[in-house]
Motif scaffolding. Structure first.
Motif, PDB file in Angstrom:
ATOM      1  N   PHE A   7       0.837  -1.204   0.000  1.00 24.16           N
ATOM      2  CA  PHE A   7       0.000   0.000   0.000  1.00 24.16           C
ATOM      3  C   PHE A   7       0.876   1.260   0.000  1.00 24.16           C
ATOM      4  O   PHE A   7       0.549   2.257  -0.660  1.00 24.16           O
ATOM      5  N   GLU A   8       1.989   1.225   0.741  1.00 23.55           N
ATOM      6  CA  GLU A   8       2.886   2.374   0.807  1.00 23.55           C
ATOM      7  C   GLU A   8       3.396   2.739  -0.586  1.00 23.55           C
ATOM      8  O   GLU A   8       3.399   3.914  -0.982  1.00 23.55           O
ATOM      9  N   VAL A   9       3.817   1.724  -1.325  1.00 22.94           N
ATOM     10  CA  VAL A   9       4.325   1.974  -2.683  1.00 22.94           C
ATOM     11  C   VAL A   9       3.189   2.419  -3.598  1.00 22.94           C
ATOM     12  O   VAL A   9       3.310   3.405  -4.343  1.00 22.94           O
ATOM     13  N   LEU A  10       2.078   1.702  -3.566  1.00 18.70           N
ATOM     14  CA  LEU A  10       0.973   1.982  -4.476  1.00 18.70           C
ATOM     15  C   LEU A  10       0.412   3.384  -4.266  1.00 18.70           C
ATOM     16  O   LEU A  10       0.148   4.115  -5.236  1.00 18.70           O
ATOM     17  N   LYS A  11       0.256   3.792  -3.009  1.00 16.86           N
ATOM     18  CA  LYS A  11      -0.342   5.088  -2.708  1.00 16.86           C
ATOM     19  C   LYS A  11       0.603   6.255  -2.996  1.00 16.86           C
ATOM     20  O   LYS A  11       0.166   7.325  -3.416  1.00 16.86           O
ATOM     21  N   LYS A  12       1.884   6.045  -2.750  1.00 14.98           N
ATOM     22  CA  LYS A  12       2.817   7.165  -2.823  1.00 14.98           C
ATOM     23  C   LYS A  12       3.683   7.186  -4.079  1.00 14.98           C
ATOM     24  O   LYS A  12       4.229   8.226  -4.441  1.00 14.98           O
ATOM     25  N   ARG A  13       3.821   6.000  -4.745  1.00 11.52           N
ATOM     26  CA  ARG A  13       4.685   5.937  -5.921  1.00 11.52           C
ATOM     27  C   ARG A  13       3.972   5.406  -7.162  1.00 11.52           C
ATOM     28  O   ARG A  13       4.517   5.468  -8.263  1.00 11.52           O
ATOM     29  N   GLY A  14       2.794   4.832  -6.978  1.00 13.95           N
ATOM     30  CA  GLY A  14       2.100   4.210  -8.093  1.00 13.95           C
ATOM     31  C   GLY A  14       2.418   2.724  -8.155  1.00 13.95           C
ATOM     32  O   GLY A  14       3.258   2.206  -7.411  1.00 13.95           O
ATOM     33  N   ASP A  15       1.752   2.022  -9.061  1.00 13.52           N
ATOM     34  CA  ASP A  15       1.944   0.578  -9.149  1.00 13.52           C
ATOM     35  C   ASP A  15       3.372   0.259  -9.587  1.00 13.52           C
ATOM     36  O   ASP A  15       4.019   1.044 -10.292  1.00 13.52           O
ATOM     37  N   GLY A  16       3.859  -0.879  -9.161  1.00 14.16           N
ATOM     38  CA  GLY A  16       5.195  -1.294  -9.521  1.00 14.16           C
ATOM     39  C   GLY A  16       5.421  -2.737  -9.131  1.00 14.16           C
ATOM     40  O   GLY A  16       4.569  -3.371  -8.499  1.00 14.16           O
ATOM     41  N   ILE A  17       6.565  -3.275  -9.524  1.00 18.46           N
ATOM     42  CA  ILE A  17       6.934  -4.642  -9.170  1.00 18.46           C
ATOM     43  C   ILE A  17       7.627  -4.612  -7.818  1.00 18.46           C
ATOM     44  O   ILE A  17       8.626  -3.888  -7.634  1.00 18.46           O
ATOM     45  N   LEU A  18       7.129  -5.391  -6.877  1.00 22.11           N
ATOM     46  CA  LEU A  18       7.728  -5.488  -5.556  1.00 22.11           C
ATOM     47  C   LEU A  18       8.572  -6.750  -5.468  1.00 22.11           C
ATOM     48  O   LEU A  18       8.082  -7.848  -5.742  1.00 22.11           O
ATOM     49  N   CYS A  19       9.827  -6.590  -5.087  1.00 21.37           N
ATOM     50  CA  CYS A  19      10.711  -7.733  -4.842  1.00 21.37           C
ATOM     51  C   CYS A  19      10.878  -7.846  -3.333  1.00 21.37           C
ATOM     52  O   CYS A  19      11.587  -7.054  -2.716  1.00 21.37           O
ATOM     53  N   VAL A  20      10.189  -8.822  -2.751  1.00 21.84           N
ATOM     54  CA  VAL A  20      10.137  -8.975  -1.294  1.00 21.84           C
ATOM     55  C   VAL A  20      11.174 -10.010  -0.871  1.00 21.84           C
ATOM     56  O   VAL A  20      11.230 -11.114  -1.434  1.00 21.84           O
ATOM     57  N   ALA A  21      11.984  -9.667   0.126  1.00 20.50           N
ATOM     58  CA  ALA A  21      13.027 -10.594   0.568  1.00 20.50           C
ATOM     59  C   ALA A  21      13.283 -10.417   2.055  1.00 20.50           C
ATOM     60  O   ALA A  21      13.164  -9.306   2.586  1.00 20.50           O
ATOM     61  N   PRO A  22      13.641 -11.493   2.748  1.00 18.98           N
ATOM     62  CA  PRO A  22      14.089 -11.362   4.141  1.00 18.98           C
ATOM     63  C   PRO A  22      15.425 -10.651   4.186  1.00 18.98           C
ATOM     64  O   PRO A  22      16.183 -10.651   3.206  1.00 18.98           O
ATOM     65  N   SER A  23      15.726 -10.064   5.327  1.00 19.13           N
ATOM     66  CA  SER A  23      16.924  -9.233   5.448  1.00 19.13           C
ATOM     67  C   SER A  23      18.154 -10.008   5.875  1.00 19.13           C
ATOM     68  O   SER A  23      19.250  -9.432   5.935  1.00 19.13           O
ATOM     69  N   ASP A  24      18.007 -11.298   6.171  1.00 22.65           N
ATOM     70  CA  ASP A  24      19.087 -11.982   6.870  1.00 22.65           C
ATOM     71  C   ASP A  24      19.485 -13.318   6.263  1.00 22.65           C
ATOM     72  O   ASP A  24      20.039 -14.178   6.957  1.00 22.65           O
ATOM     73  N   ALA A  25      19.211 -13.516   4.978  1.00 22.01           N
ATOM     74  CA  ALA A  25      19.675 -14.738   4.315  1.00 22.01           C
ATOM     75  C   ALA A  25      21.070 -14.501   3.739  1.00 22.01           C
ATOM     76  O   ALA A  25      21.463 -13.366   3.455  1.00 22.01           O
ATOM     77  N   TYR A  26      21.810 -15.584   3.554  1.00 16.07           N
ATOM     78  CA  TYR A  26      23.140 -15.502   2.962  1.00 16.07           C
ATOM     79  C   TYR A  26      23.068 -16.024   1.532  1.00 16.07           C
ATOM     80  O   TYR A  26      22.464 -17.074   1.272  1.00 16.07           O
ATOM     81  N   ILE A  27      23.689 -15.288   0.605  1.00 15.28           N
ATOM     82  CA  ILE A  27      23.753 -15.703  -0.798  1.00 15.28           C
ATOM     83  C   ILE A  27      25.196 -15.544  -1.255  1.00 15.28           C
ATOM     84  O   ILE A  27      25.774 -14.452  -1.157  1.00 15.28           O
TER      85      ILE A  27
END
Length: 355
Positions: free
Chosen positions: A97-117
């Motif tokens: 909602f934060e992105v949609l309301k303030k920036r418009g529609d977009g692709i969200l890449c959701v990820a945890p903050s603590d994985a190792y790659i």
């Protein structure tokens, strides 16, 4: 269509006690020796997503420390502080909602903050593939990790493999299995580890909330209607704690027929507990892994962590020993997942200075 990074960073990481605390959870620790886990996540996703489009969702008790930790990587106004921990459905919906309301529609890449790659370029290539799939198909896309051993600590995704396809239809999400079931998954094929990384349009995921999780969607919509107004923070504080605590996996992904998976093979590990430290640091000839001032003599498969004082061990095996200025933790490597029970007992005893 613009692409945004949504980093989930509200967890406590209690399995890394006594190093992790409420004010400094796992995502704010430097476990690799390179940088904080959250900063490594941001820099890795930054190979695909511009810094101005990065968002972090954390809790209010960690917000200031998070802002200081990621200074220069994330704009202060894009660190979203949850007034209460309400699981991943609320967290992701709030950010959408934060992105949609303030920036418009977009692709969200959701990820945890603590994985190792390990392999960042390979990760970036997979993320770009997933973004393209989400943009072109209006589907919910997740990244599945090709299993390398019969892990019992990860959830699994069953999918329908399609030769030469970029994405595969998800059939089911599976809970963490026992060892026999995990071995069967590997032998059968068509199963991947659930990485907890998701890619979708903000508008598409919110429509899924409306359909499958109206009890989460409706309070989030009330918060969204106040976004950009003088009442935004007050409405957030009043409404957010009333949102049901549900994971996005259970609430949407396990129920939706619109989920696809992109295969990932880039050296991923959840690094969820002390026994995973060998993923981040090399072992000696006896299998011992040490960080800091540690002296294992005639030891095998010992994990040692010192924040300052010498940690010495003689003639022991399969132990984890962690030293911090105010605590020492010792456990069998096979009980690494149970370290969180120490935190629960300290809470019961009211020893808040150690939390």
């Amino acid at each position: 269509m613009d692409v945004y990074g949504i980093i989930m960073a509200g967890g406590g990481g209690s399995r890394f006690w006594p190093l992790s605390r409420q004010a400094t959870p796992k995502q704010l620790l430097n476990l690799t020796g390179k940088d904080l886990m959250v900063n490594e996540t941001l820099d890795r996703m930054g190979l695909v997503i511009p810094g101005k489009n990065m968002y972090i969702v954390t809790n209010c008790t960690q917000a200031l420390a998070m802002e200081q930790a990621v200074h220069g990587r994330v704009l202060p106004g894009q660190i979203l502080a949850e007034p209460a921990a309400r699981n991943t459905a609320a967290c992701i919906g709030y950010a959408a909602f934060e992105v949609l309301k303030k920036r418009g529609d977009g692709i969200l890449c959701v990820a945890p903050s603590d994985a190792y790659i390990r392999d960042w370029p390979a990760f970036a290539a997979v993320l770009e593939t997933a973004v393209k799939a989400a943009e072109q198909t209006n589907q919910l896309v997740t990244i599945g990790i090709q299993p390398t051993f019969p892990a019992t600590g990860y959830g699994y995704i069953q999918y329908a493999p399609q030769e030469h396809a970029a994405a595969h239809k998800v059939l089911q999400f599976k809970e963490k299995p026992d060892e026999a079931t995990a071995k069967r998954y590997l032998a059968q094929g068509g199963y991947a580890w659930n990485s907890g990384m998701f890619i979708w349009k903000a508008s598409v995921i919110l429509e899924q909330y409306r359909r499958y999780l109206p009890q989460v969607y409706e309070p989030l919509e009330r918060i969204a209607n106040a976004m950009g107004t003088a009442d935004e923070q007050q409405v957030l504080r009043e409404v957010y704690p009333t949102i049901p605590s549900i994971s996005v996996d259970y609430g949407i992904l396990e129920r939706s027929s619109d989920v696809w998976m992109v295969n990932g093979d880039f050296g991923w590990n959840d690094v969820g507990s002390w026994d995973m430290l060998p993923v981040l640091h090399p072992a000696d000839e006896q299998g011992n892994v040490t960080v800091g001032d540690c002296l294992p003599l005639d030891c095998e498969n010992v994990i040692g962590y010192s924040s300052g004082r010498l940690v010495a061990a003689v003639g022991v095996k399969d132990l984890i020993v962690v030293e911090t200025p105010d605590a020492v933790m010792v456990c069998d490597r096979n009980h690494a997942q149970d370290v969180k029970s120490i935190v629960e007992e300290l809470k019961r005893q009211g020893r808040t200075e150690l939390l």
